[in-house]
Design an enzyme around this catalytic site. Structure first.
Site, PDB file in Angstrom:
ATOM      1  N   CYS A   2      14.261   5.837 -65.040  1.00  0.00           N
ATOM      2  CA  CYS A   2      15.663   5.441 -65.122  1.00  0.00           C
ATOM      3  C   CYS A   2      16.483   6.636 -64.694  1.00  0.00           C
ATOM      4  O   CYS A   2      15.964   7.744 -64.587  1.00  0.00           O
ATOM      5  CB  CYS A   2      16.073   5.111 -66.565  1.00  0.00           C
ATOM      6  SG  CYS A   2      15.242   3.659 -67.238  1.00  0.00           S
ATOM      7  N   GLY A  28      15.893   3.459 -60.534  1.00  0.00           N
ATOM      8  CA  GLY A  28      15.829   2.184 -61.232  1.00  0.00           C
ATOM      9  C   GLY A  28      16.676   1.150 -60.532  1.00  0.00           C
ATOM     10  O   GLY A  28      17.842   1.431 -60.213  1.00  0.00           O
ATOM     11  N   ASN A 102      16.891   8.077 -70.302  1.00  0.00           N
ATOM     12  CA  ASN A 102      15.780   8.142 -69.358  1.00  0.00           C
ATOM     13  C   ASN A 102      14.609   8.760 -70.104  1.00  0.00           C
ATOM     14  O   ASN A 102      14.740   9.861 -70.639  1.00  0.00           O
ATOM     15  CB  ASN A 102      16.158   9.004 -68.147  1.00  0.00           C
ATOM     16  CG  ASN A 102      14.990   9.258 -67.195  1.00  0.00           C
ATOM     17  OD1 ASN A 102      14.948  10.271 -66.519  1.00  0.00           O
ATOM     18  ND2 ASN A 102      14.036   8.350 -67.135  1.00  0.00           N
ATOM     19  N   CYS A 237       7.743  17.076 -66.115  1.00  0.00           N
ATOM     20  CA  CYS A 237       6.860  16.116 -65.445  1.00  0.00           C
ATOM     21  C   CYS A 237       6.577  16.534 -64.000  1.00  0.00           C
ATOM     22  O   CYS A 237       7.512  16.666 -63.199  1.00  0.00           O
ATOM     23  CB  CYS A 237       7.544  14.755 -65.467  1.00  0.00           C
ATOM     24  SG  CYS A 237       6.807  13.538 -64.388  1.00  0.00           S
ATOM     25  N   TYR A 243       6.647  12.510 -56.490  1.00  0.00           N
ATOM     26  CA  TYR A 243       7.069  11.210 -55.985  1.00  0.00           C
ATOM     27  C   TYR A 243       8.482  10.802 -56.378  1.00  0.00           C
ATOM     28  O   TYR A 243       9.238  10.280 -55.567  1.00  0.00           O
ATOM     29  CB  TYR A 243       6.104  10.132 -56.500  1.00  0.00           C
ATOM     30  CG  TYR A 243       6.590   8.705 -56.308  1.00  0.00           C
ATOM     31  CD1 TYR A 243       6.503   8.092 -55.058  1.00  0.00           C
ATOM     32  CD2 TYR A 243       7.131   7.985 -57.368  1.00  0.00           C
ATOM     33  CE1 TYR A 243       6.951   6.786 -54.881  1.00  0.00           C
ATOM     34  CE2 TYR A 243       7.578   6.678 -57.199  1.00  0.00           C
ATOM     35  CZ  TYR A 243       7.485   6.082 -55.954  1.00  0.00           C
ATOM     36  OH  TYR A 243       7.926   4.803 -55.778  1.00  0.00           O
ATOM     37  N   SER A 284       8.080   8.345 -49.297  1.00  0.00           N
ATOM     38  CA  SER A 284       7.494   9.187 -50.345  1.00  0.00           C
ATOM     39  C   SER A 284       6.551  10.256 -49.797  1.00  0.00           C
ATOM     40  O   SER A 284       6.395  11.315 -50.390  1.00  0.00           O
ATOM     41  CB  SER A 284       6.763   8.314 -51.362  1.00  0.00           C
ATOM     42  OG  SER A 284       5.804   7.516 -50.711  1.00  0.00           O
ATOM     43  N   ASP A 346       0.202  10.289 -47.864  1.00  0.00           N
ATOM     44  CA  ASP A 346       1.025   9.621 -48.881  1.00  0.00           C
ATOM     45  C   ASP A 346       1.013  10.472 -50.145  1.00  0.00           C
ATOM     46  O   ASP A 346       0.183  11.377 -50.284  1.00  0.00           O
ATOM     47  CB  ASP A 346       0.507   8.207 -49.158  1.00  0.00           C
ATOM     48  CG  ASP A 346       1.590   7.314 -49.764  1.00  0.00           C
ATOM     49  OD1 ASP A 346       2.727   7.790 -49.991  1.00  0.00           O
ATOM     50  OD2 ASP A 346       1.302   6.124 -50.021  1.00  0.00           O
ATOM     51  N   ASP A 347       1.929  10.178 -51.059  1.00  0.00           N
ATOM     52  CA  ASP A 347       2.040  11.040 -52.250  1.00  0.00           C
ATOM     53  C   ASP A 347       1.011  10.712 -53.315  1.00  0.00           C
ATOM     54  O   ASP A 347       0.602  11.589 -54.070  1.00  0.00           O
ATOM     55  CB  ASP A 347       3.447  10.916 -52.852  1.00  0.00           C
ATOM     56  CG  ASP A 347       3.677   9.525 -53.395  1.00  0.00           C
ATOM     57  OD1 ASP A 347       3.938   8.611 -52.600  1.00  0.00           O
ATOM     58  OD2 ASP A 347       3.532   9.347 -54.612  1.00  0.00           O
ATOM     59  N   CYS A 383       1.113   7.070 -67.684  1.00  0.00           N
ATOM     60  CA  CYS A 383       2.168   7.930 -68.231  1.00  0.00           C
ATOM     61  C   CYS A 383       2.763   7.221 -69.450  1.00  0.00           C
ATOM     62  O   CYS A 383       3.103   6.050 -69.379  1.00  0.00           O
ATOM     63  CB  CYS A 383       3.264   8.160 -67.193  1.00  0.00           C
ATOM     64  SG  CYS A 383       4.599   9.180 -67.844  1.00  0.00           S
ATOM     65  N   CYS A 439       3.870  19.029 -67.366  1.00  0.00           N
ATOM     66  CA  CYS A 439       3.025  17.942 -67.870  1.00  0.00           C
ATOM     67  C   CYS A 439       2.308  17.331 -66.674  1.00  0.00           C
ATOM     68  O   CYS A 439       2.952  16.835 -65.752  1.00  0.00           O
ATOM     69  CB  CYS A 439       3.858  16.858 -68.562  1.00  0.00           C
ATOM     70  SG  CYS A 439       2.872  15.391 -68.987  1.00  0.00           S
ATOM     71  N   CYS A 442      -1.120  12.582 -66.199  1.00  0.00           N
ATOM     72  CA  CYS A 442      -1.629  11.484 -65.366  1.00  0.00           C
ATOM     73  C   CYS A 442      -2.784  11.947 -64.480  1.00  0.00           C
ATOM     74  O   CYS A 442      -3.544  11.128 -63.961  1.00  0.00           O
ATOM     75  CB  CYS A 442      -0.504  10.863 -64.547  1.00  0.00           C
ATOM     76  SG  CYS A 442       0.510  12.047 -63.639  1.00  0.00           S
TER      77      CYS A 442
HETATM   78  P1  AMP Z   1      -0.895   1.403 -55.145  1.00  0.00           P
HETATM   79  O1  AMP Z   1      -1.016   0.253 -54.238  1.00  0.00           O
HETATM   80  O2  AMP Z   1      -0.750   0.915 -56.584  1.00  0.00           O
HETATM   81  O3  AMP Z   1      -1.997   2.413 -55.014  1.00  0.00           O
HETATM   82  O4  AMP Z   1       0.499   2.131 -54.831  1.00  0.00           O
HETATM   83  C1  AMP Z   1       0.571   3.401 -54.244  1.00  0.00           C
HETATM   84  C2  AMP Z   1       1.970   3.611 -53.721  1.00  0.00           C
HETATM   85  O5  AMP Z   1       2.915   3.449 -54.771  1.00  0.00           O
HETATM   86  C3  AMP Z   1       2.161   4.995 -53.136  1.00  0.00           C
HETATM   87  O6  AMP Z   1       2.648   4.836 -51.824  1.00  0.00           O
HETATM   88  C4  AMP Z   1       3.210   5.666 -54.003  1.00  0.00           C
HETATM   89  O7  AMP Z   1       4.212   6.243 -53.219  1.00  0.00           O
HETATM   90  C5  AMP Z   1       3.818   4.558 -54.807  1.00  0.00           C
HETATM   91  N1  AMP Z   1       3.970   4.905 -56.232  1.00  0.00           N
HETATM   92  C6  AMP Z   1       3.357   5.868 -56.927  1.00  0.00           C
HETATM   93  N2  AMP Z   1       3.743   5.855 -58.208  1.00  0.00           N
HETATM   94  C7  AMP Z   1       4.625   4.855 -58.334  1.00  0.00           C
HETATM   95  C8  AMP Z   1       5.375   4.322 -59.415  1.00  0.00           C
HETATM   96  N3  AMP Z   1       5.295   4.833 -60.630  1.00  0.00           N
HETATM   97  N4  AMP Z   1       6.168   3.256 -59.153  1.00  0.00           N
HETATM   98  C9  AMP Z   1       6.264   2.725 -57.929  1.00  0.00           C
HETATM   99  N5  AMP Z   1       5.575   3.189 -56.862  1.00  0.00           N
HETATM  100  C10 AMP Z   1       4.761   4.222 -57.058  1.00  0.00           C
END
Ligand code: AMP
Length: 465
Positions: A2, A28, A102, A237, A243, A284, A346-347, A383, A439, A442
């Site tokens: 948030c 959010g 938040n 965090c 991300y 991201s 990707d992140d 988390c 932290c 995760c």
């Molecule tokens: P997934 O298909 O679940 O592996 O989603 C991975 C993607 O979600 C990556 O491209 C991240 O940038 C993005 N991501 C990572 N954490 C979150 C989050 N908490 N909420 C939404 N997107 C996320």
């Protein structure tokens, strides 16, 4: 997940809060709200939806006064409904109070049951409402002491803004898990916001972070910084840097973009691969992909384009289109990808479904090889402090090896940044004091705030299925 904002001592407080919420929209998208004070009473507007759709000129006119707080919501505790939209605002024995939060209280369910047993009635299901009940029960005689008293009864992550008729109180939990920054508006007034990107937009000066465990009390006379909790080692965090935060924000004195680039550089050292181009999963992965490209010497290119205009809901066509959801958001640039050996950065990988679809899309555009690089370690734990992650059972890295994940997503190779590499990247941009207090639960399963018993037993049940 948030965003919060607080403004005090500015004639257009609600307008500034509204602009600030635009800059926090990435934190959010479910609901947004603003509560303002004209010095005698609070006024509020709270709705489901995006900031730009909710706050029409007419609605902003309903928010007079020189102080305001605002919120954008992405539910992690409590369902997504207008009852849980924030800021929450109530009347109680000492007048009116509003709050925006938040973070996530880990013992919310237990504290709520205790309060209900004593007769408290709740309107929504969010953990934030608990704070208002605790505040109302407090025997302390001034506003900030009542807030401190309430917060000493709960555990978890919180960056909070409270508004009464005459003052703004801002608090960050003792571990400083979620970010919160302090700014000063050029003309007059104080501004606090989840991220400093707000200050750039409203032309406020970014002064510093609110410290972990700090309470700032602002009224017409002065701004006072208090330390109402026992000091603890901070635990900011890491995922905000990886991300969640906007790359143009500064957290703990350092640029989020620079941190991401450092992670990408380190990733290139840990997981090199011969390739023709390095591309990002936008947005991201962009800063880390630039870092990867710079450190490896592989040319950065724009292989995927992101649409910024997809709505929150869509109708899937009856005729099945492969990877429909991801295609709405990302499109491959054939000219860049065809015939090339591609490193895609990707992140993070959460469930693993998005990566597989993206790799399929890059291959369908003619790429010769696709090497996936992730600028964070494998996500192995959920988390409990405010980032929306699924149960452990749905986190692919909690039960699969890197090789199994590589096969699942269909990449030619897969490399994650190591936990040590993540810390070294952050150490290269943060001061040693700030870098020590992170932290990374995760990625490490080292949770700095223990879960109360019922949550822990739920977790164990999940682990054993
Ligand atoms: P997934 O298909 O679940 O592996 O989603 C991975 C993607 O979600 C990556 O491209 C991240 O940038 C993005 N991501 C990572 N954490 C979150 C989050 N908490 N909420 C939404 N997107 C996320």
């Amino acid at each position: 997940m948030c965003g919060v904002i607080g403004v005090f001592g500015h004639p257009e407080a609600a307008n500034l809060a509204y602009l600030g919420l635009h800059a926090l929209q990435h934190r959010g998208q479910e609901s947004a709200g603003i509560v303002s004070s004209d010095g005698r009473q609070l006024h509020w507007v709270r709705e489901m939806g995006h900031v730009g759709d909710i706050f029409t000129e007419e609605r902003l006119r309903r928010l007079p006064g020189s102080s305001a707080i605002g919120h954008v919501r992405y539910s992690t505790t409590g369902d997504s409904s207008s009852k849980n939209a924030q800021p929450l605002a109530v009347n109680y024995a000492h007048g009116q109070v509003a709050v925006a939060h938040n973070g996530n209280l880990v013992d919310a369910a237990n504290v709520r049951s205790r309060l209900e047993a004593k007769g408290s009635i709740f309107q929504g299901t969010s953990d934030t409402e608990i704070l208002l009940h605790l505040l109302a029960h407090s025997q302390e005689c001034d506003f900030s002491s009542r807030i401190a008293d309430a917060l000493r009864s709960v555990h978890g992550a919180y960056s909070l803004v409270f508004l009464s008729e005459s003052s703004l109180v801002v608090v960050r939990d003792p571990l400083g898990i979620r970010p919160l920054s302090l700014g000063r508006h050029k003309k007059n007034g104080w501004v606090v916001a989840s991220e400093s990107c707000v200050f750039d937009l409203i032309e406020a000066e970014h002064i510093r972070d609110i410290d972990p465990g700090e309470m700032l009390v602002v009224d017409a006379e002065r701004a006072r910084s208090l330390r109402p909790f026992l000091p603890e080692e901070p635990r900011r965090c890491v995922f905000e840097w990886i991300y969640f935060a906007r790359p143009d924000s500064i957290i703990a004195g350092q640029s989020v973009c620079a941190a991401r680039e450092a992670m990408g550089r380190r990733l290139a050292i840990e997981h090199p691969v011969p390739a023709d181009i390095a591309i990002a999963v936008p947005d991201s992965g962009t800063a880390a992909a630039i870092g990867y490209a710079r450190a490896s010497g592989i040319a950065f290119d724009q292989g995927l384009i992101r649409s910024h205009y997809i709505g929150r809901t869509f109708i899937e066509p009856a005729e099945s289109i492969r990877h429909f959801g991801v295609k709405l958001k990302l499109s491959p640039v054939r000219d860049v990808l065809a015939g090339r050996r591609v490193v895609v950065v990707d992140d993070s990988i959460v469930r693993g479904t998005t990566s597989g679809k993206i790799i399929g899309m890059i291959r369908a555009a003619g790429a010769r090889e696709v090497h996936l690089r992730i600028s964070s370690p494998p996500t192995i734990g959920p988390c409990h402090y405010g980032i929306d992650t699924p149960d452990r059972s749905k986190l692919i890295a909690s039960s699969h090896t890197v090789e199994e994940i590589r096969r699942f997503v269909g990449a030619d190779s897969l490399g994650y940044l190591s936990l040590e590499g993540l810390h070294q990247s952050l150490a290269s941009v943060l001061t040693s004091h700030e870098h020590r207090g992170l932290c990374d639960a995760c990625f490490s399963n080292r949770y700095p705030i223990p879960l109360p018993v019922p949550m822990r037993s739920r977790q164990l049940r999940l682990l054993s299925v």
